[in-house]
Design a protein around this motif. Structure first.
Motif, mmCIF file in Angstrom:
data_model
loop_
_atom_site.group_PDB
_atom_site.id
_atom_site.type_symbol
_atom_site.label_atom_id
_atom_site.label_comp_id
_atom_site.label_asym_id
_atom_site.label_seq_id
_atom_site.Cartn_x
_atom_site.Cartn_y
_atom_site.Cartn_z
ATOM 1 N N LYS A 37 7.695 50.445 17.386
ATOM 2 C CA LYS A 37 7.821 50.119 18.813
ATOM 3 C C LYS A 37 7.016 51.100 19.682
ATOM 4 C CE LYS A 37 10.889 46.930 17.599
ATOM 5 N NZ LYS A 37 10.236 45.934 16.744
ATOM 6 N N ALA A 55 11.085 46.942 11.127
ATOM 7 C CA ALA A 55 10.730 46.975 12.557
ATOM 8 C C ALA A 55 9.312 46.446 12.815
ATOM 9 C CB ALA A 55 10.874 48.399 13.086
ATOM 10 N N GLY A 78 16.962 50.378 14.959
ATOM 11 C CA GLY A 78 17.097 50.697 16.380
ATOM 12 C C GLY A 78 18.438 51.262 16.812
ATOM 13 N N SER A 97 11.955 51.687 14.199
ATOM 14 C CA SER A 97 11.641 51.459 15.614
ATOM 15 C C SER A 97 10.761 52.550 16.195
ATOM 16 C CB SER A 97 12.923 51.410 16.451
ATOM 17 O OG SER A 97 13.948 50.862 15.727
ATOM 18 N N TYR A 98 11.047 53.792 15.853
ATOM 19 C CA TYR A 98 10.287 54.894 16.444
ATOM 20 C C TYR A 98 8.786 54.728 16.171
ATOM 21 C CZ TYR A 98 8.672 59.607 17.480
ATOM 22 O OH TYR A 98 7.972 60.682 17.979
#
Ligand code: DX5
Ligand code: ZN
Length: 219
Positions: free
Chosen positions: A203, A12, A146, A199-200
């Motif tokens: 992003k 990510a 994701g 992602s956590y």
């Protein structure tokens, strides 16, 4: 509560700023780098390969946890050892001779992990659990970052924790896929030792703070 490890998944990261993102993980409270290698055959996606891992290894100052989503992983065990991998995780579904593969990984001075797809039951590891340093419980179908967390994972983690305890094994339990503030605490409470988060972390607006939150389970 025992301490758990946080392994940000580089899948990510921003590949145009890879060194910056690797340095961010170095500076953070994260414990490991999680590296997803996909071949477009075992999973319907191709991530990145050896040259990218080589560059990551040159900058990474933490334990490198490589998750191989490739068919016939035995072909590349030595290559990943040479690239600086500390843990090499293969998928149960890709290994006809899993015991032999695990021994080969250890013979190359790496720790040996086994990943289970969401449909693969924990009990299939009963006869090899003592040879496994880490079981990666896939909490999404492997192939993409994701995705949302599959709730059945909680039951699998509890079963795995029971299996490890009954065999007096030292195996770590890793959770991979859809890890967020919504499930991290419960996962650690029921026995997770390593939380992978892609992602956590990447992003989020402040990844260092997000990693700290996962480490301290404070949200
Ligand atoms: C999925 C990979 C994961 C992925 C996790 O096939 O194995 O490691 O990067 O990404 P998130 O945390 O975004 O689900
Ligand atoms: Zn992974």
């Amino acid at each position: 509560m025992k301490t758990h490890k946080i392994a940000p998944s580089i899948l990510a990261a921003d590949f145009g700023n890879l060194q910056r993102d690797v340095e961010m993980v170095n500076k953070s409270e994260a414990d490991w780098f999680h590296i997803d290698i996909m071949d477009g055959v075992f999973v319907p996606n191709i991530s990145f390969g050896m040259p990218v891992l080589k560059s990551i290894s040159e900058h990474a100052k933490k334990f490198i946890d490589v998750h191989l989503m490739i068919v016939d992983p035995d072909r590349y065990i030595k290559t990943f050892a040479d690239l600086g991998s500390n843990m090499l995780t293969v998928h149960y579904e890709t290994c006809t001779h899993l015991h032999r593969t695990l021994q080969a990984i250890k013979a190359n001075n790496m720790q040996a992990g086994v990943a289970l797809n969401p449909h693969t039951p924990v009990h299939l590891l009963k006869d090899v659990i003592q040879d496994i340093d880490l079981v990666c419980v896939m909490s999404v179908n492997p192939g993409f970052g994701g995705q949302s967390f599959i709730e059945n994972t909680y039951e699998k983690v509890s079963e795995l924790e029971e299996l490890i305890r009954s065999k007096n094994a030292k195996t770590l339990i890793e959770i991979d896929g859809g890890v967020t503030d919504k499930n991290a605490k419960q996962l650690v409470e029921i026995g997770a030792d390593v939380l992978v988060a892609g992602s956590y972390v990447f992003k989020s607006k402040e990844p260092i703070k997000t990693i700290k939150g996962l480490k301290e389970l404070s949200f």
